[in-house]
Scaffold this active site. Structure first.
Site, PDB file in Angstrom:
ATOM      1  N   CYS A  41       5.813  -1.207  -0.303  1.00  0.00           N
ATOM      2  CA  CYS A  41       6.448  -1.342   0.612  1.00  0.00           C
ATOM      3  C   CYS A  41       5.909  -1.887   1.659  1.00  0.00           C
ATOM      4  O   CYS A  41       5.537  -2.455   1.525  1.00  0.00           O
ATOM      5  CB  CYS A  41       5.504   0.672   1.220  1.00  0.00           C
ATOM      6  SG  CYS A  41       6.906   0.905   2.190  1.00  0.00           S
ATOM      7  N   ASP A  43       5.876  -1.760   4.848  1.00  0.00           N
ATOM      8  CA  ASP A  43       4.946  -0.477   6.136  1.00  0.00           C
ATOM      9  C   ASP A  43       4.023  -1.554   6.257  1.00  0.00           C
ATOM     10  O   ASP A  43       3.832  -2.455   5.134  1.00  0.00           O
ATOM     11  CB  ASP A  43       4.497   0.543   5.530  1.00  0.00           C
ATOM     12  CG  ASP A  43       3.271   1.308   6.523  1.00  0.00           C
ATOM     13  OD1 ASP A  43       2.809   0.527   7.084  1.00  0.00           O
ATOM     14  OD2 ASP A  43       3.626   2.340   6.842  1.00  0.00           O
ATOM     15  N   ARG A  45       1.385  -1.665   7.611  1.00  0.00           N
ATOM     16  CA  ARG A  45      -0.426  -1.735   7.016  1.00  0.00           C
ATOM     17  C   ARG A  45      -0.421  -1.883   5.866  1.00  0.00           C
ATOM     18  O   ARG A  45      -1.992  -2.181   5.843  1.00  0.00           O
ATOM     19  CB  ARG A  45      -0.337  -0.111   7.888  1.00  0.00           C
ATOM     20  CG  ARG A  45      -0.413  -0.049   9.015  1.00  0.00           C
ATOM     21  CD  ARG A  45      -0.658   1.616   9.173  1.00  0.00           C
ATOM     22  NE  ARG A  45       1.163   2.336   8.943  1.00  0.00           N
ATOM     23  CZ  ARG A  45       1.176   3.748   8.102  1.00  0.00           C
ATOM     24  NH1 ARG A  45       0.506   4.668   9.204  1.00  0.00           N
ATOM     25  NH2 ARG A  45       2.315   4.594   7.705  1.00  0.00           N
ATOM     26  N   HIS A  97       1.832   4.496  -1.035  1.00  0.00           N
ATOM     27  CA  HIS A  97       0.804   4.763   0.308  1.00  0.00           C
ATOM     28  C   HIS A  97       1.141   5.540   0.826  1.00  0.00           C
ATOM     29  O   HIS A  97       2.143   6.143   0.872  1.00  0.00           O
ATOM     30  CB  HIS A  97       0.257   3.481   1.061  1.00  0.00           C
ATOM     31  CG  HIS A  97       2.206   3.419   1.938  1.00  0.00           C
ATOM     32  ND1 HIS A  97       1.569   3.941   3.474  1.00  0.00           N
ATOM     33  CD2 HIS A  97       3.470   2.730   1.930  1.00  0.00           C
ATOM     34  CE1 HIS A  97       3.529   3.918   4.035  1.00  0.00           C
ATOM     35  NE2 HIS A  97       3.503   3.321   2.804  1.00  0.00           N
ATOM     36  N   CYS A 100       3.524   7.273   3.530  1.00  0.00           N
ATOM     37  CA  CYS A 100       4.435   6.520   3.593  1.00  0.00           C
ATOM     38  C   CYS A 100       5.631   6.889   4.251  1.00  0.00           C
ATOM     39  O   CYS A 100       6.345   8.299   3.915  1.00  0.00           O
ATOM     40  CB  CYS A 100       5.382   6.038   2.091  1.00  0.00           C
ATOM     41  SG  CYS A 100       6.585   4.971   1.897  1.00  0.00           S
TER      42      CYS A 100
END
Ligand code: CO
Length: 208
Positions: A41, A43, A45, A97, A100
């Site tokens: 992803c 993302d 993080r 994750h 998400c």
């Protein structure tokens, strides 16, 4: 963080690498032979290299919203074909994750404009697993489970491709499904049953 700080960080990183190995960048410039293709992803993080503890050159990376493998997405399909057929990676990882935002958005009944067709892929995963998901009592647990099922379905999408089928036959390439747990930092292997999935989809999706 100020943009200037990024360049200061970069300078510091160069010096660290060179002090450990003065030929570090000369060696990097010679080429890449990564063992892994990582599809994760976008993302902020979930940074592939950090969570896997790998260095530049060790993993070919593709990231998009909610780590989707869509057969008409020229981007992910180009990455896949290049990694499998040219770089000859032996492992492909789909890493989702918990928490998400893409999966969360797909669970909401709202019009998200250009994101609609992208998130549709996740709604389709929900539809495929509706019975299991609807039987889950709490929204949080349903959310977590959809994240896992989404990873599983994206692995299946990989196995439907000619590149993966051919590389598996020729050199035993494998597909793995992982979830990164942001709450603990732990990578969880969903233990995707590659041989069984392959066997079950070949009746319809055999390309190689
Ligand atoms: Co995400």
């Amino acid at each position: 963080m100020h943009i200037e700080q990024v360049f200061a960080n970069n300078e510091k990183w160069i010096q660290e690498k060179l002090s450990a190995n003065k030929d570090y960048f000369n060696e990097l410039a010679k080429g890449q032979a990564p063992e892994f293709l990582y599809i994760g992803c976008s993302d902020s993080r979930v940074t592939a290299e950090d969570i896997m503890g790998v260095q530049p050159g060790e993993v070919f990376v593709h990231r998009n919203i909610a780590n989707l493998v869509n057969s008409v997405d020229l981007n992910v399909m180009s990455v896949l074909n290049y990694a499998v057929r040219h770089l000859k990676v032996n492992h492909i990882v789909v890493c989702g994750h918990y928490y998400c935002g893409g999966v969360k958005a797909a669970m909401q009944p709202s019009d998200l404009g250009i994101l609609n067709p992208w998130l549709r892929n996740i709604r389709d995963v929900y539809r495929l697993h509706k019975e299991e998901l609807n039987a889950i009592n709490t929204e949080d647990e349903r959310y977590n489970r959809l994240i896992e099922l989404n990873v599983q379905e994206q692995c299946i999408n990989l196995i439907k491709t000619a590149a993966v089928q051919q590389a598996h036959k020729e050199r035993g390439l494998l597909v793995h499904g992982w979830v990164f747990d942001i709450r603990s930092g732990r990578l969880i292997d969903l233990k995707i049953d590659f041989p069984n999935i392959l066997a079950s989809i070949m009746e319809i999706y055999k390309l190689s």
